[in-house]
Design an enzyme around this catalytic site. Sequence first.
Site, PDB file in Angstrom:
ATOM      1  N   ASP A  97       2.070  -3.203  -9.660  1.00  9.12           N
ATOM      2  CA  ASP A  97       2.114  -2.631  -8.301  1.00  9.12           C
ATOM      3  C   ASP A  97       3.403  -1.825  -8.125  1.00  9.12           C
ATOM      4  O   ASP A  97       4.500  -2.382  -8.172  1.00  9.12           O
ATOM      5  CB  ASP A  97       2.049  -3.778  -7.279  1.00  9.12           C
ATOM      6  CG  ASP A  97       1.864  -3.286  -5.858  1.00  9.12           C
ATOM      7  OD1 ASP A  97       2.276  -2.146  -5.552  1.00  9.12           O
ATOM      8  OD2 ASP A  97       1.317  -4.047  -5.041  1.00  9.12           O
ATOM      9  N   HIS A 127      -1.476  -1.343  -7.009  1.00  8.28           N
ATOM     10  CA  HIS A 127      -1.499  -1.691  -5.588  1.00  8.28           C
ATOM     11  C   HIS A 127      -2.928  -1.730  -5.043  1.00  8.28           C
ATOM     12  O   HIS A 127      -3.185  -2.349  -4.020  1.00  8.28           O
ATOM     13  CB  HIS A 127      -0.649  -0.690  -4.798  1.00  8.28           C
ATOM     14  CG  HIS A 127      -0.322  -1.161  -3.408  1.00  8.28           C
ATOM     15  ND1 HIS A 127       0.527  -2.222  -3.166  1.00  8.28           N
ATOM     16  CD2 HIS A 127      -0.734  -0.730  -2.187  1.00  8.28           C
ATOM     17  CE1 HIS A 127       0.625  -2.427  -1.850  1.00  8.28           C
ATOM     18  NE2 HIS A 127      -0.135  -1.533  -1.243  1.00  8.28           N
ATOM     19  N   SER A 168      -2.492  -4.794   1.786  1.00 12.49           N
ATOM     20  CA  SER A 168      -1.306  -3.937   1.870  1.00 12.49           C
ATOM     21  C   SER A 168      -0.643  -4.099   3.243  1.00 12.49           C
ATOM     22  O   SER A 168      -0.217  -5.200   3.573  1.00 12.49           O
ATOM     23  CB  SER A 168      -1.717  -2.488   1.555  1.00 12.49           C
ATOM     24  OG  SER A 168      -0.601  -1.659   1.433  1.00 12.49           O
TER      25      SER A 168
HETATM   26  C1  MLT Z   1       3.850  -1.484   4.293  1.00 10.63           C
HETATM   27  O1  MLT Z   1       4.385  -0.513   4.769  1.00 10.63           O
HETATM   28  O2  MLT Z   1       3.335  -2.406   4.950  1.00 10.63           O
HETATM   29  C2  MLT Z   1       3.814  -1.547   2.808  1.00 10.63           C
HETATM   30  O3  MLT Z   1       4.721  -0.647   2.268  1.00 10.63           O
HETATM   31  C3  MLT Z   1       2.455  -1.303   2.284  1.00 10.63           C
HETATM   32  C4  MLT Z   1       1.921   0.007   2.727  1.00 10.63           C
HETATM   33  O4  MLT Z   1       1.333   0.062   3.784  1.00 10.63           O
HETATM   34  O5  MLT Z   1       2.074   1.002   2.006  1.00 10.63           O
END
Ligand code: MLT
Length: 210
Positions: free
Chosen positions: A157, A188, A107
Amino acid sequence: MTDAALSFVHRYEPATRAEAPPLLLLHGTGGDENDLIPLGGMIAPGSALLSPRGKVLEGGMPRFFRRLREGVFDEDDVRARAAELAGFIAEARAAHGLAAPVAVGFSNGANIAAALLLTQPDVLAGAVLIRAMVPLAVPPPADLAGRRVLLLSGAMDPIVPEENAARLAVQLRAAGAELDHRTLPAGHGLSQADLTLARDWLRAPARTAA
Ligand code: MLT
């Protein structure tokens, strides 16, 4: 052990198999340096594990760069934080005598790993990007020839649209990375299939040594 002596709070677990590639573990939003240590041990037994904690706090939750809202990034901060993380990797390599690591990011951690690949192409030997999205709309030209990258996306996701993951794949391939992009029947979150695919990919003989 959590160690604050280098420029990021981090955990470091030394290798138990000299030939195993070191992994740079990069957690998701709200995680810390402990989160991905068990995953690292599962997908790359015997590898040295280097796991920093993101320095940006969003409502008290550690991240690796600032965002304006979900999926909308502060791209100047992405560039600056990628450079800062590259500095930490150099420090840790010197302190522990490590080869260039393969990043394994989830992520937000996958997004900073993608930013590292695109802005600091010599820093990583390769990367496993789990649920990554485009970190920079227009990345600088980068030469990733010989760098293997595994991009694992989730078909359901809610955070990373399919089109966005596909755009990241185009950026990485355009830079010359040897990209394997898989879309799993997942959301996700991490799934067992991610672990199996990452482990098999890390074992594959063509892995870049640096
Ligand atoms: C981010 O902010 O890098 C992406 O939206 C993934 C997350 O951290 O939720």
